[in-house]
Motif scaffolding. Structure first.
Motif, PDB file in Angstrom:
ATOM      1  N   GLN A 135      43.331  33.446  44.257  1.00 20.46           N
ATOM      2  CA  GLN A 135      42.724  32.112  44.358  1.00 20.46           C
ATOM      3  C   GLN A 135      41.206  32.212  44.294  1.00 20.46           C
ATOM      4  O   GLN A 135      40.554  31.448  43.574  1.00 20.46           O
ATOM      5  CB  GLN A 135      43.160  31.436  45.668  1.00 20.46           C
ATOM      6  CG  GLN A 135      42.467  30.120  45.943  1.00 20.46           C
ATOM      7  CD  GLN A 135      42.912  28.997  45.024  1.00 20.46           C
ATOM      8  OE1 GLN A 135      44.096  28.817  44.783  1.00 20.46           O
ATOM      9  NE2 GLN A 135      41.968  28.247  44.511  1.00 20.46           N
ATOM     10  N   TYR A 138      40.148  33.603  40.469  1.00 22.29           N
ATOM     11  CA  TYR A 138      40.382  32.700  39.347  1.00 22.29           C
ATOM     12  C   TYR A 138      40.120  31.234  39.681  1.00 22.29           C
ATOM     13  O   TYR A 138      40.245  30.379  38.799  1.00 22.29           O
ATOM     14  CB  TYR A 138      41.827  32.826  38.846  1.00 22.29           C
ATOM     15  CG  TYR A 138      42.175  34.169  38.251  1.00 22.29           C
ATOM     16  CD1 TYR A 138      41.612  34.608  37.056  1.00 22.29           C
ATOM     17  CD2 TYR A 138      43.081  35.000  38.882  1.00 22.29           C
ATOM     18  CE1 TYR A 138      41.944  35.844  36.509  1.00 22.29           C
ATOM     19  CE2 TYR A 138      43.431  36.232  38.346  1.00 22.29           C
ATOM     20  CZ  TYR A 138      42.855  36.651  37.156  1.00 22.29           C
ATOM     21  OH  TYR A 138      43.201  37.863  36.618  1.00 22.29           O
ATOM     22  N   THR A 139      39.828  30.943  40.930  1.00 21.63           N
ATOM     23  CA  THR A 139      39.680  29.576  41.461  1.00 21.63           C
ATOM     24  C   THR A 139      40.930  28.729  41.236  1.00 21.63           C
ATOM     25  O   THR A 139      40.852  27.518  41.096  1.00 21.63           O
ATOM     26  CB  THR A 139      38.420  28.849  40.933  1.00 21.63           C
ATOM     27  OG1 THR A 139      38.531  28.637  39.527  1.00 21.63           O
ATOM     28  CG2 THR A 139      37.153  29.601  41.262  1.00 21.63           C
ATOM     29  N   ARG A 140      42.057  29.381  41.227  1.00 22.23           N
ATOM     30  CA  ARG A 140      43.354  28.701  41.207  1.00 22.23           C
ATOM     31  C   ARG A 140      44.416  29.688  41.659  1.00 22.23           C
ATOM     32  O   ARG A 140      44.290  30.904  41.477  1.00 22.23           O
ATOM     33  CB  ARG A 140      43.697  28.134  39.832  1.00 22.23           C
ATOM     34  CG  ARG A 140      43.873  29.152  38.729  1.00 22.23           C
ATOM     35  CD  ARG A 140      44.151  28.465  37.387  1.00 22.23           C
ATOM     36  NE  ARG A 140      44.109  29.405  36.299  1.00 22.23           N
ATOM     37  CZ  ARG A 140      45.161  29.732  35.555  1.00 22.23           C
ATOM     38  NH1 ARG A 140      46.333  29.180  35.781  1.00 22.23           N
ATOM     39  NH2 ARG A 140      45.040  30.592  34.567  1.00 22.23           N
ATOM     40  N   ARG A 143      50.607  30.408  39.366  1.00 18.12           N
ATOM     41  CA  ARG A 143      51.617  29.355  39.217  1.00 18.12           C
ATOM     42  C   ARG A 143      53.002  29.876  39.553  1.00 18.12           C
ATOM     43  O   ARG A 143      53.879  29.108  39.947  1.00 18.12           O
ATOM     44  CB  ARG A 143      51.568  28.716  37.835  1.00 18.12           C
ATOM     45  CG  ARG A 143      51.790  29.603  36.673  1.00 18.12           C
ATOM     46  CD  ARG A 143      51.562  28.856  35.333  1.00 18.12           C
ATOM     47  NE  ARG A 143      51.603  29.772  34.231  1.00 18.12           N
ATOM     48  CZ  ARG A 143      52.722  30.154  33.621  1.00 18.12           C
ATOM     49  NH1 ARG A 143      53.868  29.675  34.002  1.00 18.12           N
ATOM     50  NH2 ARG A 143      52.664  31.009  32.625  1.00 18.12           N
TER      51      ARG A 143
END
Length: 192
Positions: A135, A138-140, A143
């Motif tokens: 997180q 990759y700032t996410r 999935r």
């Protein structure tokens, strides 16, 4: 600069494409490894825990997925060759040493917390902390999160499914050594 509870990040380095796996890799071979960020960390969920882990994050062409890989035998090492395979396939990939060094049970006597780390806690802690690092990088979030392991790794996958079903979206648990006591007694009987 990332701060996580019970985590000491011990090394962060950019590894250029084609570079060999980190020093000490067992059986590392194959196609060149894509450029990635290598994060090494020590996890300390208990006062007697010292779980070393590595997470390799593809610098480009990340497939948006996390892959945790299991160990074999008594573990005691980070599976860098298997991490490299995951990164080649585009996964942010992690492995850990299950909280001890060496492929024997010499770590266990007098250290019940280390036995818990080997039994199930190391993989769970690595999964949780890896997702936090992914997180941040990759700032996410990933999935999808997968686990893959065989033998002891199969047992680790089964323990994850039983104890922490939210850690992974899918688990490949091959040839799980699930009855550890029976296995150990059978191995002793072979030596007699």
């Amino acid at each position: 600069a990332l701060k996580l509870p019970n985590v000491a990040i011990t090394k962060v380095e950019f590894v250029a494409s084609g570079a060999p796996p980190a020093a000490g890799a067992r059986g590392a071979q194959g196609a060149p490894i894509p450029a990635h960020c290598r994060v090494a960390a020590t996890l300390t969920p208990s006062s007697d825990s010292h779980i070393e882990m590595e997470l390799w994050l593809p610098a480009e062409n990340w497939n948006g997925k996390f892959l945790a890989v299991g160990n074999g035998g008594w573990a005691g090492n980070i599976q860098t060759n298997t991490i490299a395979d995951g990164v080649r396939r585009g996964y942010a990939t992690a492995s850990n040493d299950t909280g001890h060094k060496g492929g024997t049970a010499a770590f266990a006597p007098g250290h019940p917390e280390k036995l818990v780390d080997f039994g199930y806690r190391a993989m769970h802690e690595m999964a949780v902390q890896s997702k936090a690092m992914i997180q941040a990088f990759y700032t996410r979030a990933p999935r999808l999160s997968y686990y893959e392991g065989c033998s002891t790794g199969g047992r680790q996958g089964m323990m994850e499914a039983q104890r922490y079903p939210d850690d992974f979206d899918a688990i490949v648990a091959g040839a799980p050594v699930y009855n550890q006591v029976h296995l150990n007694v059978s191995q002793v009987s072979l030596q007699v």
